[in-house]
Write a protein that holds these residues in place. Sequence first.
Motif, PDB file in Angstrom:
ATOM      1  N   ILE A 117     -20.133  23.404   0.472  1.00 19.29           N
ATOM      2  CA  ILE A 117     -18.886  23.648   1.724  1.00 19.29           C
ATOM      3  C   ILE A 117     -18.079  23.323   0.428  1.00 19.29           C
ATOM      4  N   GLY A 118     -18.042  22.075  -0.453  1.00 15.46           N
ATOM      5  CA  GLY A 118     -16.749  21.617  -1.144  1.00 15.46           C
ATOM      6  C   GLY A 118     -16.138  21.108   0.383  1.00 15.46           C
ATOM      7  N   PRO A 119     -14.251  20.143  -1.229  1.00 17.35           N
ATOM      8  CA  PRO A 119     -13.699  19.417  -0.420  1.00 17.35           C
ATOM      9  C   PRO A 119     -12.533  20.794  -0.163  1.00 17.35           C
ATOM     10  N   THR A 120     -12.196  20.484   1.187  1.00 19.79           N
ATOM     11  CA  THR A 120     -10.683  21.738   1.148  1.00 19.79           C
ATOM     12  C   THR A 120      -9.128  20.869   0.087  1.00 19.79           C
ATOM     13  N   THR A 121      -9.098  21.709  -0.962  1.00 19.06           N
ATOM     14  CA  THR A 121      -8.131  21.554  -1.832  1.00 19.06           C
ATOM     15  C   THR A 121      -6.149  21.891  -1.057  1.00 19.06           C
ATOM     16  N   LEU A 122      -5.600  21.511  -2.075  1.00 21.14           N
ATOM     17  CA  LEU A 122      -4.236  20.912  -1.447  1.00 21.14           C
ATOM     18  C   LEU A 122      -3.196  21.746  -2.652  1.00 21.14           C
ATOM     19  N   SER A 123      -1.812  21.840  -2.585  1.00 20.93           N
ATOM     20  CA  SER A 123      -1.388  22.004  -3.935  1.00 20.93           C
ATOM     21  C   SER A 123      -0.056  21.217  -3.362  1.00 20.93           C
ATOM     22  N   LEU A 124       0.050  20.105  -4.440  1.00 21.08           N
ATOM     23  CA  LEU A 124       1.747  19.305  -3.900  1.00 21.08           C
ATOM     24  C   LEU A 124       3.004  20.169  -3.583  1.00 21.08           C
ATOM     25  N   VAL A 125       3.870  19.744  -2.638  1.00 23.66           N
ATOM     26  CA  VAL A 125       4.655  20.900  -2.444  1.00 23.66           C
ATOM     27  C   VAL A 125       6.232  19.188  -2.869  1.00 23.66           C
ATOM     28  N   GLY A 126       5.844  18.424  -2.607  1.00 23.09           N
ATOM     29  CA  GLY A 126       7.007  17.099  -2.851  1.00 23.09           C
ATOM     30  C   GLY A 126       6.337  16.383  -2.597  1.00 23.09           C
ATOM     31  N   TYR A 127       7.771  14.637  -2.827  1.00 20.66           N
ATOM     32  CA  TYR A 127       7.020  13.565  -2.846  1.00 20.66           C
ATOM     33  C   TYR A 127       8.320  13.228  -1.340  1.00 20.66           C
ATOM     34  N   VAL A 128       8.113  12.877   0.061  1.00  9.81           N
ATOM     35  CA  VAL A 128       9.087  12.932   1.108  1.00  9.81           C
ATOM     36  C   VAL A 128       9.687  11.229   0.720  1.00  9.81           C
ATOM     37  N   VAL A 129      10.790  11.552   1.097  1.00  7.82           N
ATOM     38  CA  VAL A 129      11.754  10.316   0.030  1.00  7.82           C
ATOM     39  C   VAL A 129      12.644   9.389   1.586  1.00  7.82           C
ATOM     40  N   ASN A 130      13.291   8.400   0.910  1.00 10.23           N
ATOM     41  CA  ASN A 130      14.149   8.124   2.138  1.00 10.23           C
ATOM     42  C   ASN A 130      15.437   8.982   1.805  1.00 10.23           C
ATOM     43  N   ASP A 131      16.972   8.528   2.428  1.00  6.81           N
ATOM     44  CA  ASP A 131      18.401   8.657   2.429  1.00  6.81           C
ATOM     45  C   ASP A 131      18.707   8.062   0.670  1.00  6.81           C
ATOM     46  N   ASN A 132      18.125   7.123  -0.138  1.00  4.35           N
ATOM     47  CA  ASN A 132      18.452   6.881  -1.291  1.00  4.35           C
ATOM     48  C   ASN A 132      17.628   7.795  -2.454  1.00  4.35           C
ATOM     49  N   GLY A 133      16.215   8.494  -2.278  1.00  9.00           N
ATOM     50  CA  GLY A 133      15.587   9.159  -2.479  1.00  9.00           C
ATOM     51  C   GLY A 133      14.030   8.548  -2.999  1.00  9.00           C
ATOM     52  N   LYS A 134      13.914   7.315  -2.660  1.00 14.82           N
ATOM     53  CA  LYS A 134      13.172   5.985  -2.838  1.00 14.82           C
ATOM     54  C   LYS A 134      12.236   7.504  -1.808  1.00 14.82           C
ATOM     55  N   VAL A 135      10.964   7.153  -2.635  1.00 15.26           N
ATOM     56  CA  VAL A 135       9.594   8.012  -2.140  1.00 15.26           C
ATOM     57  C   VAL A 135       9.062   6.575  -0.633  1.00 15.26           C
ATOM     58  N   ILE A 136       8.766   7.106  -0.032  1.00 12.84           N
ATOM     59  CA  ILE A 136       8.236   6.358   0.848  1.00 12.84           C
ATOM     60  C   ILE A 136       7.028   5.944   1.211  1.00 12.84           C
ATOM     61  N   ASN A 137       6.622   5.067   0.929  1.00 20.98           N
ATOM     62  CA  ASN A 137       4.937   4.145   1.747  1.00 20.98           C
ATOM     63  C   ASN A 137       4.993   4.284   2.376  1.00 20.98           C
ATOM     64  N   THR A 138       3.581   4.218   2.859  1.00 25.26           N
ATOM     65  CA  THR A 138       3.297   3.954   4.665  1.00 25.26           C
ATOM     66  C   THR A 138       2.904   2.189   4.637  1.00 25.26           C
ATOM     67  N   LYS A 139       2.396   1.918   3.529  1.00 20.11           N
ATOM     68  CA  LYS A 139       2.181   0.398   4.367  1.00 20.11           C
ATOM     69  C   LYS A 139       3.885  -0.433   4.534  1.00 20.11           C
ATOM     70  N   TYR A 140       2.917  -0.885   5.824  1.00 16.41           N
ATOM     71  CA  TYR A 140       3.715  -1.835   6.618  1.00 16.41           C
ATOM     72  C   TYR A 140       5.251  -1.027   7.147  1.00 16.41           C
ATOM     73  N   LEU A 141       5.390  -0.316   6.647  1.00 11.99           N
ATOM     74  CA  LEU A 141       6.478   0.629   7.061  1.00 11.99           C
ATOM     75  C   LEU A 141       6.644   0.546   8.453  1.00 11.99           C
ATOM     76  N   LYS A 142       7.754   0.013   9.658  1.00 14.98           N
ATOM     77  CA  LYS A 142       8.191  -0.168  10.724  1.00 14.98           C
ATOM     78  C   LYS A 142       7.539  -0.887  11.494  1.00 14.98           C
ATOM     79  N   THR A 143       7.081  -1.921  10.598  1.00 15.09           N
ATOM     80  CA  THR A 143       6.026  -2.894  10.887  1.00 15.09           C
ATOM     81  C   THR A 143       5.896  -3.796  11.285  1.00 15.09           C
ATOM     82  N   GLU A 144       6.429  -5.004  11.764  1.00 11.26           N
ATOM     83  CA  GLU A 144       6.459  -6.249  11.429  1.00 11.26           C
ATOM     84  C   GLU A 144       5.498  -6.988  10.968  1.00 11.26           C
TER      85      GLU A 144
END
Length: 362
Positions: A117-144
Amino acid sequence: MKLYKINSSKIKKAIICKNVNSTLVNKDIKKTYIPKAGDVAIFKIKELGKHTNMQSPNGNNIAILPGDLIMAAFGNRYATEQMEGYVPTKYHNTYHILGQGGAIGILASLHAKFELIGPTTLSLVGYVVNDNGKVINTKYLKTETITQKAIPINTNPKIILSLGTSMDSGKTTSAAFLARGLKLARKKTAYIKLTGTVYTKDKRMVRDYGANVVCDFSDFGFPSTYLCSTDELLDLYYNLLERVKPYNPDYIIVEIADGLLQRETYALIHNKEFMDNVSGAIFSSGDSMSAISGANMLTELGCNVIGVTGLFTTSPLLINEVSQRSHYAVLTGEDIMTKEIINTLDKNLNESQIENKMAVNI
């Protein structure tokens, strides 16, 4: 720096990105930026393989098709029955879905049953960033979160580990059965899945069986915990304990993914700060020999093994082998899922406390 605004209605978002609200994408850095675990990006589905669905933020599985755009996060994966993969250290023309909850990386190995079967393959379109252009990381995002403090030792609620020999040995099922039995015994139960790869099926199962509150590492934005440091895991553990504390559980069931020899599991069961906090463990296995050897390993580390359980308990012959060749209590699904399990726990935990006091006096 040129940022592009994406039409969110055309993006299929993975559950790991549930707290990501930005619609800004930086396409210019996709070949130069080196991602970290948790970094969010937009990918385009190239070819379907093992993964034909993705878990969405509401927990439902949604179909993915060639040409679809998805929002997901880079993450590592260790899954002996499925695949091994890593966050890339350079740009690639092709990436792979490592987990249905949205963990993306580069495949390193694949179980033989998926080779055709193999893995599902993808191409990278771009990185999701905040208003300052910093790449968003999910770790602890919006979590106290709370900076790690000392984990309380031998205090209520009682913490029961659900451990096993490997992936698919019965750990989550055993945890769910235990939650059911404790509910029937009118005890409040919390469930924490401390390690693994993002996919909320396990915690939902334990919730459905009776846990009053459930949470896991992905609630703090971890696509997976593979290759996390022990300090990071202890910090995550402390925050998960704080998450369930307001529910005043009598018992907290903590499941640790994979087997005792896996990197993070091995580190945790050998960590005194972590294990001093544990009242006991139920150990799941697929066969009699590993049930005994795994329980022996935990006993040698000073862990109180409440009983052995898992897939092997569906075979009367294997049950007999464990009963005849070891002193461990064999707990079938029926044993765990009844209110009488509280008697087993109380007896075992009380005896363990007496033995510990005697050892201290000696």
